[in-house]
Design an enzyme around this catalytic site. Sequence first.
Site, PDB file in Angstrom:
ATOM      1  N   CYS A   1      26.677   1.103   0.175  1.00  0.00           N
ATOM      2  CA  CYS A   1      26.737   2.237  -0.537  1.00  0.00           C
ATOM      3  C   CYS A   1      28.101   2.675  -1.120  1.00  0.00           C
ATOM      4  O   CYS A   1      28.457   1.877  -2.165  1.00  0.00           O
ATOM      5  CB  CYS A   1      26.029   3.401   0.480  1.00  0.00           C
ATOM      6  SG  CYS A   1      25.205   4.388  -0.418  1.00  0.00           S
TER       7      CYS A   1
ATOM      8  N   HIS B   1      20.888   0.900   1.843  1.00  0.00           N
ATOM      9  CA  HIS B   1      21.563   0.773   3.223  1.00  0.00           C
ATOM     10  C   HIS B   1      20.498  -0.262   3.908  1.00  0.00           C
ATOM     11  O   HIS B   1      19.337   0.334   4.444  1.00  0.00           O
ATOM     12  CB  HIS B   1      21.352   1.930   3.871  1.00  0.00           C
ATOM     13  CG  HIS B   1      22.224   2.901   3.559  1.00  0.00           C
ATOM     14  ND1 HIS B   1      23.419   3.325   4.163  1.00  0.00           N
ATOM     15  CD2 HIS B   1      22.316   3.930   2.444  1.00  0.00           C
ATOM     16  CE1 HIS B   1      24.229   4.233   3.291  1.00  0.00           C
ATOM     17  NE2 HIS B   1      23.600   4.579   2.480  1.00  0.00           N
TER      18      HIS B   1
ATOM     19  N   GLU C   1      20.774  -1.508   6.574  1.00  0.00           N
ATOM     20  CA  GLU C   1      20.956  -1.508   7.928  1.00  0.00           C
ATOM     21  C   GLU C   1      19.565  -0.754   8.501  1.00  0.00           C
ATOM     22  O   GLU C   1      19.100  -1.057   9.667  1.00  0.00           O
ATOM     23  CB  GLU C   1      22.186  -0.959   8.398  1.00  0.00           C
ATOM     24  CG  GLU C   1      22.423   0.489   8.040  1.00  0.00           C
ATOM     25  CD  GLU C   1      22.853   0.725   6.775  1.00  0.00           C
ATOM     26  OE1 GLU C   1      22.880  -0.239   6.038  1.00  0.00           O
ATOM     27  OE2 GLU C   1      23.373   1.822   6.308  1.00  0.00           O
TER      28      GLU C   1
END
Length: 503
Positions: A353, A481, A483
């Site tokens: 990001c 993102h 994750e």
Amino acid sequence: MGYNVTAIKIDPYINVDAGTMNPFMHGEVYVTEDGGETDLDLGHYERFLNINLSKRNNITTGQIYLSVIEKERRGEYLGQTVQVIPHITDEIKNRIREVAQNYQADIVLVEVGGTVGDIEGLPFLEAIRQMRLELGEHNTMFIHVALVPILSVTGEQKTKPVQHSVQELRRIGIQPDAIVARCQTKLEPEAKKKIALYGNVPEHAVYSSYDVETIYEIPLILEEQGISKYVSEKLGLDYRKPELGSWRDFIEKYKKASVKKTIAMVGKYTKLKDSYLSIIEALKHAGTSHGIRPVLKWIEATDIENGKIRVEEVLERVDGVIVLPGFGKRGVEGKIAAIKYARENNIPFLGICFGMQLAVVEIARNVAGLEKAHTSEVDPHTPHPVITLLEEQYRIDKLGGTMRLGAQPIKIIENTLAEQIYNGEKIVYERHRHRYEVNPKYLEILEKAGIRIGGVSLEKPELVEFIELRDHKFFFGTQPHPEFKSRPLRPAPIFKGFVAALK
Ligand code: GLN
């Protein structure tokens, strides 16, 4: 056990969501598929249960009051005095029921955050007390999680805090069915006895949740103590033996992963590791799948910026560099210096990001020669806003809830690193949480400087999702993102690719 489970986190604070909260105090803001900015516990639920949750699975006092007050203004309670009981508590119960229905769940796990005795938690405790009354004994179960501190001088496990919190719960009409004692070490039989006696539960309903090597072991240690049987009994469900095989394999592999690789984690909230919780977890998942144990070296970007540490020194011996997500000016030049070092020294790099946006800035400045290039977030007057707000966002002036949020489809470009990472998939979904974008006006210049676009938004192809460098071991920037979608048994492809490049 094959049951359909969903989970709700109740946060008794007045913020409507976690979006505007400081990661320093509250840890990471977790983003759901549908773009909810939620408490980080939703991340745990998704990782443990391997399901996707919605923003409706995070309930706050702010949401409850907002909707009750809106209803009051619309005249829905005409003639009534609107009160905590029943209006606020009804709203809470309705929200819980709504989630249960949406998921067709067999079991809804509702976590009431905070500590028993908090003033702001009271309406929620009252609501769940009423729920038991309405749904009946066999359809509800109260599990009280409490801390058992150890007195460091004597090593003694102190059960007094649990005794008191149970008393407090009973005073408001909730008798726990089980108590989970959170303690550094396994509960001593003496402590367990005391907790059972004062907590008014059978001894087998006291569970010891002690420190283990990885948080993923917790279900296993609770199961060793027979929790699934007891829960089935309490909820009047048929007992089904839990299928824990693949979970056990993961933990075994996790513990066995012995190849140590050092990853520099460059960010500005490095003092509270919870700010980057999902990234840390994603690295564990990806590491485990490659037999690698990631060793995280936290680097405060402001320290590089102020000259307190030298980038060559801190990055010299690392195997990879991650520039973390973030907002605002502080530490930005430090992050850019770290990106430059990774790029020039062929060190595997992952920019997430803000980290990706700053990689674009770095390359614009140092390769394309646009000396004063910047993101307009940090320098609104830069002559070269390579990262900027796009037209439709210019009109936005409030800070709460104005970002590009949630999962969106991404078109993967052929013959790119992104294509390799995603194993040839053509369209992938990743979750977003940002305001700024790569400025399409600079794409040509950036591509000349060696940047390759790995993916663009499927719906708005002018939005860049992934960038990479042509002549580099592994240099990857991601606007979304990845994750948030990483699971122990299903590591996020981008993290997998990054960790593999460390080898
Ligand atoms: N500050 C950047 C933006 O708003 C990046 C946000 C982030 O890293 N999550 O676009």
